[in-house]
Design an enzyme around this catalytic site. Structure first.
Site, short mmCIF file in Angstrom:
data_model
loop_
_atom_site.label_atom_id
_atom_site.label_comp_id
_atom_site.label_asym_id
_atom_site.label_seq_id
_atom_site.Cartn_x
_atom_site.Cartn_y
_atom_site.Cartn_z
N SER A 49 1.15 -1.36 0.36
CA SER A 49 -0.16 -0.11 -0.21
C SER A 49 0.85 1.12 0.31
O SER A 49 0.30 2.12 -0.17
CB SER A 49 -0.94 -0.17 1.34
N HIS A 50 2.14 0.89 0.11
CA HIS A 50 3.32 2.18 0.46
C HIS A 50 4.00 1.88 -1.17
O HIS A 50 5.28 3.69 -0.90
CB HIS A 50 3.75 2.15 1.72
N ASP A 190 -4.45 0.11 2.70
CA ASP A 190 -4.60 -1.27 2.73
C ASP A 190 -6.82 -1.50 2.50
O ASP A 190 -7.19 -2.85 1.80
CB ASP A 190 -4.39 -2.03 3.97
#
Length: 334
Positions: A49-50, A190
């Site tokens: 997610s990053h 997420d």
């Protein structure tokens, strides 16, 4: 539900792709390199997610002109143990590259030091900051805020950001203990990935727009996230607001929302990073004392140490499986 299509791509290709995109949309070499490293290390460690997932948001904030892709941060150290890094309206990774070594040196001299990162846009994980400090045999704590997405305990309207925090404890000769977590039950990224991939999320993650609990990420994205642990997580989130905004004089979450142009990229905000020297604070026996504790902890059946999964993931030097639709979207920027 169909399986998400993926494509195998090497970490070098991930880094180069991100760098090309950031350069095309106005980043200079310093900022493009720092951002690309942030994206590729997230993919390396499995923090999906990053990683590349964030690239469209970075591009949106460059295209809108909100973020200065050529920002050259300045550092002020009027007190030996208080460092202020002014990001000059640029992204956080390059400011952190410049500021963290100064913070580490100050803590190694004084025992403890704090760094205020201001006028910056943070869109990444926090563990790189604290892990950098742990590699210098320092304890690290970092936190930042975001636009309101989380309802404080007892409320149904968003007021806190997901307000992540990270902690790292050094273990000379071993991987540090590192955790990085949102103070919401699940990180916003997420939830967004679950919505994209068609997965439900755990009960307690958030409320739908009707104010009722939901496990549908699409409904939660229209509604509100909840803090982990009810009142306890809510109290920690409040603390992070005061650390990240009250101590930096930058935006609280509600101020970040009021001032943001909602281009899909990160809002402007502050970050507080604290570095502590166990050697200077606890004395020379700190390693053997803490190691005895950590080894007893590791001896418990079924336990996984914080950060262990990320450290295992980075041992894999092979390609990573990336969502095909996301890759296509990023390549189309070029």
């Amino acid at each position: 539900m169909g399986q998400t299509e993926t494509e195998e791509i090497s970490l070098i290709e991930i880094n180069n792709l991100a760098k090309q995109v950031f350069s095309k949309f106005g980043c200079d070499a310093d900022n493009a390199n720092a951002l690309a490293k942030t994206v590729s290390t997230a993919e390396r460690d499995g923090s999906l997610s990053h990683g590349l997932f964030r690239v469209p948001g970075y591009v949106a904030s460059l295209k809108s002109g909100k973020v200065n892709g050529k920002a050259q941060p300045s550092i002020e150290q009027s007190l030996e143990s208080v460092i202020t890094v002014d990001g000059k309206m640029g992204y956080a990774p390059f400011s952190l590259e410049k500021g963290l070594p100064v913070l580490a040196e100050a803590a190694s001299k004084s025992g403890i030091a704090v760094m205020r990162l201001i006028n910056s846009f943070h869109f990444a994980a926090l563990w790189p900051e604290t892990e950098f400090l742990a590699e210098k045999n320092l304890t690290g704590i970092a936190c930042t805020v975001y636009k309101p997405t989380v309802a404080p305990a007892g409320a149904k309207k968003p007021f806190f950001g997901t307000n992540p925090m990270s902690f790292a404890w050094p273990r000379p000769g071993k991987n540090p203990v590192v955790f990085d977590m949102a103070t919401s039950t699940l990180a916003l990224g997420d939830v967004q990935i679950a919505a994209r991939d068609g997965h439900s999320v755990p009960h307690g993650t958030g409320l739908g727009p009707d104010g009722n609990p939901s496990d549908d990420p699409n409904e939660i994205l229209k509604g509100v996230l909840l803090p982990f642990g009810g009142y306890k997580g809510s109290a920690i989130s409040l603390m992070i607001e005061l650390f990240s905004a009250g101590l930096t004089s930058d935006n609280f979450s509600y101020e970040a929302a009021e001032k943001d142009n909602n281009d899909g990229g990160p809002p402007k905000g502050g970050e507080l990073v604290i570095a502590i020297s166990p050697e200077l604070v606890a004395g020379g026996g700190w390693v053997s004392h803490s190691e005895k504790f950590l080894e007893k902890l590791e001896g418990l059946d079924g336990l996984r140490m914080p950060g262990e999964r990320r450290h295992k993931n980075r041992l894999n030097k092979g390609p990573r499986s990336i969502n095909k639709e996301l890759l296509s979207k990023i390549r189309n920027f070029l």
